[in-house]
Design a protein around this motif. Structure first.
Motif, PDB file in Angstrom:
ATOM      1  N   ARG A  93       0.844  -1.208   0.000  1.00 17.16           N
ATOM      2  CA  ARG A  93       0.000   0.000   0.000  1.00 17.16           C
ATOM      3  C   ARG A  93       0.875   1.253   0.000  1.00 17.16           C
ATOM      4  O   ARG A  93       0.609   2.215  -0.741  1.00 17.16           O
ATOM      5  CB  ARG A  93      -0.920  -0.021   1.217  1.00 17.16           C
ATOM      6  CG  ARG A  93      -1.789   1.247   1.345  1.00 17.16           C
ATOM      7  CD  ARG A  93      -2.855   1.111   2.419  1.00 17.16           C
ATOM      8  NE  ARG A  93      -3.871   0.152   2.002  1.00 17.16           N
ATOM      9  CZ  ARG A  93      -4.113  -1.008   2.621  1.00 17.16           C
ATOM     10  NH1 ARG A  93      -3.414  -1.336   3.709  1.00 17.16           N
ATOM     11  NH2 ARG A  93      -5.051  -1.823   2.181  1.00 17.16           N
ATOM     12  N   ILE A  94       1.921   1.242   0.811  1.00 17.12           N
ATOM     13  CA  ILE A  94       2.792   2.410   0.898  1.00 17.12           C
ATOM     14  C   ILE A  94       3.541   2.630  -0.417  1.00 17.12           C
ATOM     15  O   ILE A  94       3.643   3.761  -0.911  1.00 17.12           O
ATOM     16  CB  ILE A  94       3.783   2.241   2.062  1.00 17.12           C
ATOM     17  CG1 ILE A  94       3.017   2.208   3.391  1.00 17.12           C
ATOM     18  CG2 ILE A  94       4.795   3.383   2.080  1.00 17.12           C
ATOM     19  CD1 ILE A  94       3.858   1.786   4.561  1.00 17.12           C
ATOM     20  N   LYS A  96       2.611   1.847  -3.321  1.00 20.35           N
ATOM     21  CA  LYS A  96       1.642   2.349  -4.304  1.00 20.35           C
ATOM     22  C   LYS A  96       1.400   3.838  -4.119  1.00 20.35           C
ATOM     23  O   LYS A  96       1.296   4.604  -5.090  1.00 20.35           O
ATOM     24  CB  LYS A  96       0.324   1.578  -4.150  1.00 20.35           C
ATOM     25  CG  LYS A  96      -0.741   1.958  -5.186  1.00 20.35           C
ATOM     26  CD  LYS A  96      -0.326   1.544  -6.582  1.00 20.35           C
ATOM     27  CE  LYS A  96      -1.456   1.761  -7.567  1.00 20.35           C
ATOM     28  NZ  LYS A  96      -1.051   1.418  -8.973  1.00 20.35           N
ATOM     29  N   ILE A  97       1.308   4.281  -2.879  1.00 19.29           N
ATOM     30  CA  ILE A  97       1.108   5.710  -2.599  1.00 19.29           C
ATOM     31  C   ILE A  97       2.255   6.536  -3.165  1.00 19.29           C
ATOM     32  O   ILE A  97       2.044   7.592  -3.784  1.00 19.29           O
ATOM     33  CB  ILE A  97       0.967   5.926  -1.074  1.00 19.29           C
ATOM     34  CG1 ILE A  97      -0.402   5.437  -0.598  1.00 19.29           C
ATOM     35  CG2 ILE A  97       1.167   7.400  -0.709  1.00 19.29           C
ATOM     36  CD1 ILE A  97      -0.570   5.443   0.912  1.00 19.29           C
ATOM     37  N   GLU A 100       2.171   6.480  -7.138  1.00 18.52           N
ATOM     38  CA  GLU A 100       1.153   7.364  -7.703  1.00 18.52           C
ATOM     39  C   GLU A 100       1.609   8.816  -7.720  1.00 18.52           C
ATOM     40  O   GLU A 100       1.184   9.604  -8.569  1.00 18.52           O
ATOM     41  CB  GLU A 100      -0.137   7.241  -6.889  1.00 18.52           C
ATOM     42  CG  GLU A 100      -0.839   5.898  -7.057  1.00 18.52           C
ATOM     43  CD  GLU A 100      -1.985   5.707  -6.076  1.00 18.52           C
ATOM     44  OE1 GLU A 100      -2.794   4.791  -6.298  1.00 18.52           O
ATOM     45  OE2 GLU A 100      -2.073   6.475  -5.081  1.00 18.52           O
ATOM     46  N   ARG A 101       2.489   9.194  -6.805  1.00 21.69           N
ATOM     47  CA  ARG A 101       2.953  10.574  -6.697  1.00 21.69           C
ATOM     48  C   ARG A 101       4.357  10.762  -7.263  1.00 21.69           C
ATOM     49  O   ARG A 101       4.931  11.846  -7.150  1.00 21.69           O
ATOM     50  CB  ARG A 101       2.889  11.012  -5.227  1.00 21.69           C
ATOM     51  CG  ARG A 101       1.457  11.161  -4.748  1.00 21.69           C
ATOM     52  CD  ARG A 101       1.324  11.082  -3.247  1.00 21.69           C
ATOM     53  NE  ARG A 101      -0.092  11.204  -2.850  1.00 21.69           N
ATOM     54  CZ  ARG A 101      -0.964  10.197  -2.926  1.00 21.69           C
ATOM     55  NH1 ARG A 101      -0.589   8.996  -3.370  1.00 21.69           N
ATOM     56  NH2 ARG A 101      -2.230  10.387  -2.578  1.00 21.69           N
ATOM     57  N   ALA A 275      -2.854   5.105   6.487  1.00 23.11           N
ATOM     58  CA  ALA A 275      -2.271   5.454   5.192  1.00 23.11           C
ATOM     59  C   ALA A 275      -2.938   6.686   4.604  1.00 23.11           C
ATOM     60  O   ALA A 275      -2.312   7.455   3.867  1.00 23.11           O
ATOM     61  CB  ALA A 275      -2.391   4.272   4.233  1.00 23.11           C
ATOM     62  N   ALA A 276      -4.200   6.889   4.924  1.00 27.78           N
ATOM     63  CA  ALA A 276      -4.915   8.073   4.440  1.00 27.78           C
ATOM     64  C   ALA A 276      -4.227   9.349   4.902  1.00 27.78           C
ATOM     65  O   ALA A 276      -4.157  10.340   4.160  1.00 27.78           O
ATOM     66  CB  ALA A 276      -6.362   8.042   4.931  1.00 27.78           C
ATOM     67  N   ALA A 279      -1.038   9.841   2.724  1.00 30.09           N
ATOM     68  CA  ALA A 279      -1.383  10.328   1.387  1.00 30.09           C
ATOM     69  C   ALA A 279      -1.772  11.802   1.430  1.00 30.09           C
ATOM     70  O   ALA A 279      -1.360  12.601   0.570  1.00 30.09           O
ATOM     71  CB  ALA A 279      -2.521   9.483   0.816  1.00 30.09           C
ATOM     72  N   ARG A 280      -2.540  12.182   2.439  1.00 21.30           N
ATOM     73  CA  ARG A 280      -2.985  13.568   2.562  1.00 21.30           C
ATOM     74  C   ARG A 280      -1.798  14.498   2.809  1.00 21.30           C
ATOM     75  O   ARG A 280      -1.733  15.606   2.256  1.00 21.30           O
ATOM     76  CB  ARG A 280      -4.004  13.681   3.696  1.00 21.30           C
ATOM     77  CG  ARG A 280      -4.792  14.960   3.701  1.00 21.30           C
ATOM     78  CD  ARG A 280      -6.162  14.796   4.343  1.00 21.30           C
ATOM     79  NE  ARG A 280      -6.092  14.484   5.760  1.00 21.30           N
ATOM     80  CZ  ARG A 280      -6.447  13.302   6.290  1.00 21.30           C
ATOM     81  NH1 ARG A 280      -6.852  12.312   5.516  1.00 21.30           N
ATOM     82  NH2 ARG A 280      -6.383  13.118   7.594  1.00 21.30           N
ATOM     83  N   ASP A 283       0.227  14.911  -0.459  1.00 20.58           N
ATOM     84  CA  ASP A 283      -0.470  15.803  -1.384  1.00 20.58           C
ATOM     85  C   ASP A 283      -0.337  17.257  -0.941  1.00 20.58           C
ATOM     86  O   ASP A 283      -0.201  18.165  -1.774  1.00 20.58           O
ATOM     87  CB  ASP A 283      -1.944  15.405  -1.481  1.00 20.58           C
ATOM     88  CG  ASP A 283      -2.145  14.082  -2.203  1.00 20.58           C
ATOM     89  OD1 ASP A 283      -1.237  13.674  -2.951  1.00 20.58           O
ATOM     90  OD2 ASP A 283      -3.208  13.458  -2.011  1.00 20.58           O
TER      91      ASP A 283
END
Length: 312
Positions: A93-94, A96-97, A100-101, A275-276, A279-280, A283
């Protein structure tokens, strides 16, 4: 006849530097004139922790989010499964985060841990993440005999070189011994280590007659506060604390550029509800100009070029 004053005895040299850079920081000269360098580290430790399967006498009892203590002479199934969550699901999951960025990071990899999950090791290397040696085992090296730790450093280098295809040039024990840094210099080949919590910019130290670069780490801007102490209970806790840290350093960096270290663990921040927050935060950072998101090796090479060791 005037009495002769006794000569004041000079104090013995103190083996710690309590001053650092003092009032005025050096200009890091970050690339592109960045006001803040953000280095992100992901700790990969599952399979290297204390376990009877690894020849230890006790099970692991540190840095899990379930608060179970170490168990002497027996395996601890729930602690093991807590670590396994990181290697089985959280790490993906990490990664992937970050994918994506389009962010590359440093992976603080325990050699015996990464050796047990070659699939994730290949994904890390393919993505361009730096493989940093997090020692051979994920244990407290404080009282490990010098000869044993010397052998572990050598094994860590050999193991990670074979896994990643390149030799690690960065190091972070996490729980070092008084001998660790000297042994690293003795081994050779390392550009820097991260076994310090005492500053916010890199600095040089003299070890065994050689200059050695230290890039400070942080146990504070760190998801370890999701462990049993519940300092971070929600993703909002994590996001708010990291955002506040970033905001202060970014503001200060307008006149004196700064560095921020963000430390993560797959078994902690890899949970969906946490994880949210990561990600926040990422961003939020990406909304700002003048931020250099980098790996430890990038900072080390930059510092060596712009702030070389004394006498070089």
């Amino acid at each position: 006849m005037m009495p002769v004053k006794a000569r004041k005895k000079q104090p013995a040299p103190y083996a710690r530097d309590l001053v650092g850079y003092g009032r005025r920081l050096p200009d890091p000269k970050w690339p592109g004139g960045a006001r803040l360098a953000l280095q992100i580290s992901l700790n990969y430790e599952c399979g290297g922790e204390m376990n009877l399967l690894h020849g230890d006498k006790v099970s692991e009892g540190m840095l899990t989010d379930i608060g179970f203590p170490a168990v002497k002479g027996m395996r601890s199934p729930l602690v093991e499964s807590s670590f396994e969550y990181g290697s089985r699901r959280g790490v993906w999951r990490i990664l992937k985060i970050f994918e994506e960025r389009k962010i590359v990071i440093g992976v603080l990899a325990v050699a015996t841990a990464l050796d047990k999950n070659r699939e994730v090791a290949a994904a890390m290397v393919e993505a361009g993440h730096e493989i940093v040696s997090h020692h051979y085992r994920w244990i407290d090296y404080q009282h490990v005999p010098l000869a044993v730790e010397r052998r572990h450093i050598k094994l860590a280098v050999e193991t990670l070189t074979e896994i990643a295809g390149t030799r690690p040039v960065g190091w972070m024990t996490g729980r070092p011994s008084p001998n660790t840094r000297k042994l690293l210099v003795e081994e050779g080949g390392f550009l820097y280590d991260r076994d310090a919590l005492n500053d916010e910019l890199p600095y040089w130290v003299e070890v065994a007659g050689r200059h050695h670069l230290v890039i400070p780490y942080s146990y504070e801007t760190n998801d370890n506060r999701f462990d049993g102490n519940v300092a971070f209970a929600t993703s909002d806790d994590f996001f708010t604390y990291m955002k506040d840290t970033f905001d202060v350093l970014y503001r200060e960096g307008a006149s004196e550029p700064r560095m921020m270290s963000l430390a993560l663990h797959d078994r902690l921040i890899g949970r969906p509800g946490r994880a949210a927050g990561l990600a926040r935060f990422l961003d939020y950072v990406l909304e700002h100009d003048g931020v250099w998101i980098c790996r430890g090796v990038d900072i080390a090479r930059h510092w060596m070029k712009h702030h070389p060791a004394p006498g070089q």
